[in-house]
Design an enzyme around this catalytic site. Sequence first.
Site, PDB file in Angstrom:
ATOM      1  N   ASN A  23       0.783  -1.234   0.000  1.00 42.48           N
ATOM      2  CA  ASN A  23       0.000   0.000   0.000  1.00 42.48           C
ATOM      3  C   ASN A  23       0.817   1.288   0.000  1.00 42.48           C
ATOM      4  O   ASN A  23       0.269   2.369   0.151  1.00 42.48           O
ATOM      5  CB  ASN A  23      -0.969   0.029   1.197  1.00 42.48           C
ATOM      6  CG  ASN A  23      -1.929  -1.144   1.174  1.00 42.48           C
ATOM      7  OD1 ASN A  23      -2.472  -1.477   0.137  1.00 42.48           O
ATOM      8  ND2 ASN A  23      -2.107  -1.799   2.311  1.00 42.48           N
ATOM      9  N   TYR A  24       2.119   1.224  -0.111  1.00 46.46           N
ATOM     10  CA  TYR A  24       2.982   2.390  -0.297  1.00 46.46           C
ATOM     11  C   TYR A  24       3.105   3.295   0.926  1.00 46.46           C
ATOM     12  O   TYR A  24       3.792   4.315   0.874  1.00 46.46           O
ATOM     13  CB  TYR A  24       2.504   3.248  -1.489  1.00 46.46           C
ATOM     14  CG  TYR A  24       2.192   2.451  -2.729  1.00 46.46           C
ATOM     15  CD1 TYR A  24       3.178   1.688  -3.341  1.00 46.46           C
ATOM     16  CD2 TYR A  24       0.920   2.452  -3.281  1.00 46.46           C
ATOM     17  CE1 TYR A  24       2.899   0.939  -4.483  1.00 46.46           C
ATOM     18  CE2 TYR A  24       0.635   1.711  -4.418  1.00 46.46           C
ATOM     19  CZ  TYR A  24       1.627   0.957  -5.013  1.00 46.46           C
ATOM     20  OH  TYR A  24       1.346   0.225  -6.133  1.00 46.46           O
ATOM     21  N   ASP A  26       4.604   2.816   3.916  1.00 47.56           N
ATOM     22  CA  ASP A  26       5.940   2.855   4.507  1.00 47.56           C
ATOM     23  C   ASP A  26       6.896   3.706   3.672  1.00 47.56           C
ATOM     24  O   ASP A  26       7.597   4.571   4.200  1.00 47.56           O
ATOM     25  CB  ASP A  26       6.502   1.432   4.645  1.00 47.56           C
ATOM     26  CG  ASP A  26       5.724   0.602   5.659  1.00 47.56           C
ATOM     27  OD1 ASP A  26       4.987   1.204   6.450  1.00 47.56           O
ATOM     28  OD2 ASP A  26       5.863  -0.625   5.650  1.00 47.56           O
ATOM     29  N   TYR A 198      -9.104   1.691   1.413  1.00 49.12           N
ATOM     30  CA  TYR A 198      -8.949   0.282   1.070  1.00 49.12           C
ATOM     31  C   TYR A 198     -10.320  -0.166   0.513  1.00 49.12           C
ATOM     32  O   TYR A 198     -10.732   0.300  -0.529  1.00 49.12           O
ATOM     33  CB  TYR A 198      -8.537  -0.518   2.297  1.00 49.12           C
ATOM     34  CG  TYR A 198      -7.288   0.031   2.976  1.00 49.12           C
ATOM     35  CD1 TYR A 198      -6.049  -0.007   2.338  1.00 49.12           C
ATOM     36  CD2 TYR A 198      -7.351   0.602   4.257  1.00 49.12           C
ATOM     37  CE1 TYR A 198      -4.908   0.499   2.949  1.00 49.12           C
ATOM     38  CE2 TYR A 198      -6.214   1.110   4.865  1.00 49.12           C
ATOM     39  CZ  TYR A 198      -4.995   1.060   4.217  1.00 49.12           C
ATOM     40  OH  TYR A 198      -3.877   1.567   4.817  1.00 49.12           O
ATOM     41  N   ARG A 267      -6.613   7.128   4.124  1.00 49.53           N
ATOM     42  CA  ARG A 267      -6.288   5.824   4.695  1.00 49.53           C
ATOM     43  C   ARG A 267      -4.834   5.816   5.144  1.00 49.53           C
ATOM     44  O   ARG A 267      -3.997   6.577   4.650  1.00 49.53           O
ATOM     45  CB  ARG A 267      -6.522   4.715   3.673  1.00 49.53           C
ATOM     46  CG  ARG A 267      -5.417   4.617   2.641  1.00 49.53           C
ATOM     47  CD  ARG A 267      -5.664   3.540   1.607  1.00 49.53           C
ATOM     48  NE  ARG A 267      -4.420   3.199   0.913  1.00 49.53           N
ATOM     49  CZ  ARG A 267      -4.361   2.625  -0.280  1.00 49.53           C
ATOM     50  NH1 ARG A 267      -5.469   2.341  -0.938  1.00 49.53           N
ATOM     51  NH2 ARG A 267      -3.195   2.328  -0.823  1.00 49.53           N
ATOM     52  N   GLU A 269      -1.236   5.890   7.355  1.00 45.46           N
ATOM     53  CA  GLU A 269      -0.555   6.832   8.244  1.00 45.46           C
ATOM     54  C   GLU A 269      -0.192   8.146   7.566  1.00 45.46           C
ATOM     55  O   GLU A 269      -0.491   9.230   8.068  1.00 45.46           O
ATOM     56  CB  GLU A 269       0.716   6.171   8.797  1.00 45.46           C
ATOM     57  CG  GLU A 269       1.533   7.065   9.709  1.00 45.46           C
ATOM     58  CD  GLU A 269       2.689   6.335  10.365  1.00 45.46           C
ATOM     59  OE1 GLU A 269       3.748   6.950  10.563  1.00 45.46           O
ATOM     60  OE2 GLU A 269       2.532   5.135  10.674  1.00 45.46           O
TER      61      GLU A 269
END
Length: 367
Positions: A23-24, A26, A198, A267, A269
């Site tokens: 989900n990119y 990090d 998501y 969605r 962080e």
Amino acid sequence: MPTATPRFMPAQRWDIFCQVIDNYGDIGVCWRLAAELGARGAYVRLRTDDASALAWMAPQGAQNVCILPYDAATDADTHADVVIEAFGCEAPAPYLHALAQRHAQCQAVGARLPVLVNLEYLSAEDYVERCHRLPSLIMSGPAAGMTRWFFYPGFTARTGGLIREQQLHTRQANFDRITWRAQHDVRSDDHAISLFCYEPPALPALLQQLATPSPGFAPRLLVTPGRAAAAVKALDSAQRLHPVYLPVRTQVAFDEMLWACDLNLVRGEDSLVRALWAGQPFVWHIYPQDDNAHHAKLDAFLDWLQAPASLRSFHHAWNGLTDAATLPTITPALLQEWRACALQAREKLLTQNDLIAQLQQFVAEKS
């Protein structure tokens, strides 16, 4: 407001290790961290096992930042002053071994020590304040003899703060919201809603609601590519809305989208933090965990946010804590209430030092 620039010479060489899970999120956080460190004069090597997302997320690159493979071989004398292991990942064993050797040599001659930091996930839960800045002496393995420090981002003054660029306020103040909306087929009286999610349980209920909006509410749905677009296209009710399907966006363009919209459904962080800085109404789709640990994490954030009852109810339904039928109906009045909450939260955060400034101060203390 606290100064964004620490009153000391920051460490000049930083290595940031990032393993991309999915989900990119990090790599998104790590790139923002690396880019802002570079903008503040540090030299940064972002070491990742998958840099592919940066081709569209940050095609322009960043000053003083280079990208290396996660396990790239590096001579001991080129190791960084600061090593960041992001989100619980561990630097490769040969790297840590060389770093520990250099640490011992510096210790022997009284030179400046390299600092090893585990940058943790973002949460508003109570344990963050308790665990922030705690040390862990490494007793065995390639980094034996060093201390790994735990650094927690967070929303309060007793945590590590949030990533906030020094130029963020200027960029936002100079943003042409009217032109952006016109370029994205949003009329002046529309309520633009960005969707970055998501597969939220209440998505069908939301689309049904937007298809028959309340009086004075004219929704214009802007859908980001990937999982959000796939989820919307799978629902027949979406066709009546004529959504705008956006192309992939750089991080800079993503920020501008949040600034331009009247409601941001975000969605993960990185986008949560960007939604906070945007100061617009937002709803957070938290990353779901098998043991439902994300339920407590979501409620802890809503408590910190001092979310009004309507916003809390929407979050609960959106994230599947309650039935989708409990999803509140969006109205202009509701958005006004949510915006007041978002602006109050942003003002609280602006009184605290940002994550990069706190990291630099911490490193100066420990090296």
